[in-house]
Design a protein around this motif. Sequence first.
Motif, PDB file in Angstrom:
ATOM      1  N   GLN C 195       0.939  -1.237   0.147  1.00 48.90           N
ATOM      2  CA  GLN C 195       0.051   0.024   0.075  1.00 48.90           C
ATOM      3  C   GLN C 195       0.931   1.354  -0.011  1.00 48.90           C
ATOM      4  OE1 GLN C 195      -2.983  -0.284  -0.870  1.00 48.90           O
ATOM      5  NE2 GLN C 195      -4.286  -1.340   0.546  1.00 48.90           N
ATOM      6  N   LYS C 196       1.836   1.323   0.909  1.00 49.64           N
ATOM      7  CA  LYS C 196       2.822   2.409   0.847  1.00 49.64           C
ATOM      8  C   LYS C 196       3.576   2.535  -0.432  1.00 49.64           C
ATOM      9  CE  LYS C 196       3.268   2.227   5.997  1.00 49.64           C
ATOM     10  NZ  LYS C 196       3.653   1.411   6.938  1.00 49.64           N
ATOM     11  N   SER C 197       4.051   1.482  -0.904  1.00 47.96           N
ATOM     12  CA  SER C 197       4.524   1.284  -2.162  1.00 47.96           C
ATOM     13  C   SER C 197       3.758   2.144  -3.294  1.00 47.96           C
ATOM     14  CB  SER C 197       5.104   0.120  -2.504  1.00 47.96           C
ATOM     15  OG  SER C 197       5.446   0.013  -3.991  1.00 47.96           O
ATOM     16  N   ARG C 198       2.374   1.589  -3.327  1.00 44.25           N
ATOM     17  CA  ARG C 198       1.813   2.357  -4.344  1.00 44.25           C
ATOM     18  C   ARG C 198       1.458   3.833  -4.083  1.00 44.25           C
ATOM     19  NH1 ARG C 198      -2.177  -0.633  -6.394  1.00 44.25           N
ATOM     20  NH2 ARG C 198      -3.665   0.691  -7.700  1.00 44.25           N
ATOM     21  N   GLU C 199       1.423   4.177  -2.740  1.00 41.12           N
ATOM     22  CA  GLU C 199       1.033   5.555  -2.572  1.00 41.12           C
ATOM     23  C   GLU C 199       2.410   6.500  -2.948  1.00 41.12           C
ATOM     24  OE1 GLU C 199       0.233   5.669   1.813  1.00 41.12           O
ATOM     25  OE2 GLU C 199      -1.489   4.489   1.215  1.00 41.12           O
ATOM     26  N   ALA C 200       3.687   5.724  -3.061  1.00 41.19           N
ATOM     27  CA  ALA C 200       4.952   6.387  -3.321  1.00 41.19           C
ATOM     28  C   ALA C 200       5.020   6.372  -4.784  1.00 41.19           C
ATOM     29  CB  ALA C 200       6.085   5.813  -2.464  1.00 41.19           C
ATOM     30  N   CYS C 201       3.945   5.837  -5.766  1.00 41.50           N
ATOM     31  CA  CYS C 201       3.930   5.722  -7.074  1.00 41.50           C
ATOM     32  C   CYS C 201       5.232   4.696  -7.374  1.00 41.50           C
ATOM     33  CB  CYS C 201       4.212   6.952  -7.542  1.00 41.50           C
ATOM     34  SG  CYS C 201       2.952   8.194  -7.526  1.00 41.50           S
ATOM     35  N   ASP C 202       5.333   3.616  -6.551  1.00 38.38           N
ATOM     36  CA  ASP C 202       6.367   2.713  -6.841  1.00 38.38           C
ATOM     37  C   ASP C 202       5.865   1.387  -6.924  1.00 38.38           C
ATOM     38  OD1 ASP C 202       9.085   1.785  -7.296  1.00 38.38           O
ATOM     39  OD2 ASP C 202       9.884   3.349  -5.548  1.00 38.38           O
ATOM     40  N   SER C 203       6.607   0.250  -6.969  1.00 46.56           N
ATOM     41  CA  SER C 203       6.195  -1.062  -7.080  1.00 46.56           C
ATOM     42  C   SER C 203       7.121  -1.804  -6.483  1.00 46.56           C
ATOM     43  CB  SER C 203       6.116  -1.496  -8.569  1.00 46.56           C
ATOM     44  OG  SER C 203       7.506  -1.572  -9.246  1.00 46.56           O
ATOM     45  N   ALA C 204       6.899  -3.204  -6.301  1.00 40.73           N
ATOM     46  CA  ALA C 204       7.873  -4.182  -5.468  1.00 40.73           C
ATOM     47  C   ALA C 204       8.104  -5.521  -6.216  1.00 40.73           C
ATOM     48  CB  ALA C 204       7.137  -4.433  -4.027  1.00 40.73           C
TER      49      ALA C 204
END
Lengths: 366, 366, 366, 366
Positions: C195-204
């Motif tokens: 969720q945090k990754s998404r909010e940071a416009c990033d991926s995992a």
Amino acid sequence: MAGSTFGTIFRITTWGESHGKALGVVIDGCPAGLSLCEADIQKYLDRRKPGQSSITTQRKEADEVEILSGVFEGRTTGTPISLMVRNTSQISRDYGNIATCYRPGHADYTFDAKYGFRDYRGGGRSSGRETIGRVAAGAIAAKILNQLGIEILAYTRSIGPFTIDYTRFDKDAIYSTPTAMPDYETSRKAFDYLQKSREACDSAGGCMECIIKGAPAGIGDPVFEKLDANLAKAMMSIGAVKAVEIGDGTEVSSRKGSENNDAFLMKGNHITKATNHAGGILGGISDGSDIIIRAHVKPTPSIFQTQRTVTQTGEEIELQIKGRHDPIIVPRAVVVMECMAALTVLDAMMVNMSARMDSLEQFYTK
Amino acid sequence: MAGSTFGTIFRITTWGESHGKALGVVIDGCPAGLSLCEADIQKYLDRRKPGQSSITTQRKEADEVEILSGVFEGRTTGTPISLMVRNTSQISRDYGNIATCYRPGHADYTFDAKYGFRDYRGGGRSSGRETIGRVAAGAIAAKILNQLGIEILAYTRSIGPFTIDYTRFDKDAIYSTPTAMPDYETSRKAFDYLQKSREACDSAGGCMECIIKGAPAGIGDPVFEKLDANLAKAMMSIGAVKAVEIGDGTEVSSRKGSENNDAFLMKGNHITKATNHAGGILGGISDGSDIIIRAHVKPTPSIFQTQRTVTQTGEEIELQIKGRHDPIIVPRAVVVMECMAALTVLDAMMVNMSARMDSLEQFYTK
Amino acid sequence: MAGSTFGTIFRITTWGESHGKALGVVIDGCPAGLSLCEADIQKYLDRRKPGQSSITTQRKEADEVEILSGVFEGRTTGTPISLMVRNTSQISRDYGNIATCYRPGHADYTFDAKYGFRDYRGGGRSSGRETIGRVAAGAIAAKILNQLGIEILAYTRSIGPFTIDYTRFDKDAIYSTPTAMPDYETSRKAFDYLQKSREACDSAGGCMECIIKGAPAGIGDPVFEKLDANLAKAMMSIGAVKAVEIGDGTEVSSRKGSENNDAFLMKGNHITKATNHAGGILGGISDGSDIIIRAHVKPTPSIFQTQRTVTQTGEEIELQIKGRHDPIIVPRAVVVMECMAALTVLDAMMVNMSARMDSLEQFYTK
Amino acid sequence: MAGSTFGTIFRITTWGESHGKALGVVIDGCPAGLSLCEADIQKYLDRRKPGQSSITTQRKEADEVEILSGVFEGRTTGTPISLMVRNTSQISRDYGNIATCYRPGHADYTFDAKYGFRDYRGGGRSSGRETIGRVAAGAIAAKILNQLGIEILAYTRSIGPFTIDYTRFDKDAIYSTPTAMPDYETSRKAFDYLQKSREACDSAGGCMECIIKGAPAGIGDPVFEKLDANLAKAMMSIGAVKAVEIGDGTEVSSRKGSENNDAFLMKGNHITKATNHAGGILGGISDGSDIIIRAHVKPTPSIFQTQRTVTQTGEEIELQIKGRHDPIIVPRAVVVMECMAALTVLDAMMVNMSARMDSLEQFYTK
């Protein structure tokens, strides 16, 4: 591409040229546990060996096979079987104009067109000696088929204008006549014809036939891997073969359906057919009857008459071929046909083992 | 096994049954950048469409092709092209004893022997409708070959006892006669013969011929992947074909070498041959002459006469076939032959591109 | 070439693009007699369906499979099974600069380099939607394996820095958590991280693991067709996978032999091993222990941060990607891994049936 | 099945056992016109030859290669190249309990499970000597690639706990250290470690790395024939390899997209990347950057400590292995990795030549 490989599960790869150091074959996918020794293979190679009569090339080759791998304590291990035959009779000589011109009916021109140059000594890879690898591998396939109750028989059906009379069919004659015909009388006539052909500096064509007895129904796969399609490929891949027939072959094109259909009937508990026009294959799958194949072989292109041809540099010349050549290809090719049939049928039988869910269940859940 | 795939680089996989939902093909390895639309394919499918004359089955099928993938903005992308033809005329009906007995000359028995049961509706996968996938894919191969200057022409050579006269050869007649013969006069005789055959509740066989013009020398690979070997497989894989000939075919077996060899000669700067007995292939590799193939097709096994056969449970019965059947297979199979030739030649040409070191150097080091 | 085909006997060919009309697969070589319906396949497709949680793409696709051929009266016939899924959610829109520039981490540039142009809509053939065909075919392979007593289980092992704790292993969690982790506690942490990754416009990125239970010893072929070699190919062929491990994998390179060897011992009448560092494969052949595979998956390359890249015409630009993208690939790829394992193992098992002479004799001479 | 064949166009088939008469390989599909002699191949074989330092087996083998076919007047002819190496150091001895029990970490048990029995002498087909065929063929592939401007470099990255320091990377060290490490300092430490390991009757694992420089963008095929998928198969097929990584490999699973994406940028007229986490492959197709592969190799399973195991008849025993064994596999396997990379890349490049319509047109219509 990799043109020297044949088969999906029982897969062979042949190599070697007429006048190279050796020829051979690698057989991969041979089942483990088959009893195997050099003699099993040698007896097939001996059937294609040159120099055995006046109607084969006078080149002398022992063609002795050596097993290099894949057999341990007299049995196949399931890993690749490498077989090799050393060339011993490559006469060191002047190949003369063969190196620079294109013999009619040979692959000299087409190899140059494809590869830019060629090993011109004795035809190189396009020589009939290439079939050593096929026969060595086919001997193993035939041995396996024999243990499964399947017998393959190939022989000369016709030479020039002389065709065997089936009422005189004698299996022993295949192995004891120089023509490989199963009919002593026709063989004698054909032999005389070949002698005259030889004296006239000419050569002859012929037809080979192969019968596979005892193959179970159900072998072959629909559409592109039909058993007859793969047999046709196998036979047409033999140098000099120009036509392949299954069952009644070319004759079917002038027939009526009512003449050509084979009625099914019962023989005890087994389904069989009243006739076998189909040659043992329906819809590309074996029907349990004898499988019948014919292959038509062109006359040896190496003839001793003067011929017109061209050189690599585009000059028209008159060519006089020398050397040692078979006046007919057929008698020595019969065992090649037998071996190609064995390779094709065995591979199809191995592939067929997983065609049904109940077979998998029987194999894996005891 | 995977019997429904053909080709090494230009590789097709067909699927579908006579009375299933649809039939189709996936073409993988089609070069990127080919202009392609449904009409390119439809015109080939229309040539095998049923119901076009009194000598084809009266089953009505639109056989409309849909491109599902692999084409973007009118050009192929290099990724798989999926083509589908929906079945629309599967009459819901009682298949009666076809489900439980074995029609002579059909694959009913051999499919049961292999798989344990079968889709009996209209022959299932062994139906002639299976060729829809071949033709759809072959249309694309033929389009590519045309762009490379190669033309493939297939036609009916004979029907029953009637063979075309080459002195009257007329290409237009192939597409405008119901027989697909390139000779109007012979076509009329053959047509009458077929009408009588139909009235007699019988069927007829025939012979198809295919000529490939413009193929460069050097195509095909030695030993097992010979061009003629693959053409033989391609043609023998077409249902009902029982013999395949290359060039002079079966005739070579009664010839002498001096009659059969084709002399090479120069035509301007090009090497050519005085005759073409070889049918354009020497040592399995194309020689630049026309490639000539013949395929002999058995009479349609579905005839309306009473026939003897057996049931799945081993009872001998008399069978009366019903339904809609072609009185001859050949006229609709001609386009299938043309397509199989195109698929075989194109694949061999793609494989051939890496046969020489200088080709690799030209391609990769500019 | 034909890159869309996998397997020797059980052979699949997939087709279709992200935004084309449909995607699908042809399965050739499926054994006859398997009970099969759309629901068997749909339940696997549903596991890879998008839009099921906030950590998968919000694209809505029903992904409903249709069986077009190869099944008759509820059972497979042995002929090709054609499966199709129609695309329904291809939003007609402006693809903007994606058509003309190269997204970092995507195959845009390499497709252009290879084919000269590409279907740029949603990645075309290089989209994750390509796996629909793999999963549809794998569902059938898995069903067959289940009937043979073999179970395949794949799940998420790690996401970003969070790795499952095997002491909390709970199979049910695989199917009920959005992460496909078999550990509820780690799943919650990983979910928060995503969720945090998404909010940071990033991926995992993440790691998937697959365990195959019940496979008999003896599956796989020496040298190039080793079972682990084919599993490695199968897994590495899944888009975004950058590493594959068997058993203890990368850890073995820092080990001593005395630590890494698995002692054999008897368990009743059966041979087994004291440990399983080898992951169930020795010399490329299964040893009867659990087969263990891991695949490492890179982070989704489509991120919503501004990135540097170039256009087709060689201009450097700043790129802002739009659209619907998974913030992580792993949870939806787990079923793809499971399916690729099933396809690989089943094919190897079918090939294995002819490895021994006594198997042929049992099959063909009763 | 045929497990000993690798490649589609450039296709090799290896054969031979550790203690058989010979080992070898047939290379089919090698382009015609390549200058080739035994020395080209011998220099690669010499790099894997045993007995060169105290950290390799003391078995003495000349491993001299003989070219048996496919080369004429110093150039490849396009036909199969058969290469053979005779075994000379098969000590005739009592194999003792190795014949009847299963060595931990070896393929003894799995070969028995598959084939029913095995060639137990020195591991038979599962011996490391099997790689002779790979290296002999790979030497030819590497020579071709060199002529196309492509260089392949493999070396030891780590041994036990010692990993090379890239700041000290020295290519010469690969060929002059006994460890094949490109870093003299780490090599010395690793060598000491191996000496101690040997004294402790133990063995060590390690990691190999391979870099392919100069490969053009566009090599590899989508979906199943991805370049990385085939490289993974190639590497995992080398005995003792348990993990394969491409580019940053296992590390990607704990990364964020923003860290892992490689930005594209222009370097003069060429498209390149700011970083190379992807290891030169995107979507399974080369992107023109260095291709980077790592393979993790388990410790030699033959250790001289007493180990627990079982016999063929199911008796638990204590095993004491004798003979000549490498204390580590890696240094001699580095050239095998290099060769497998060369075979994989060259085959993909040959396949790639027909990917575009304009390539066909350039090749066939001049």
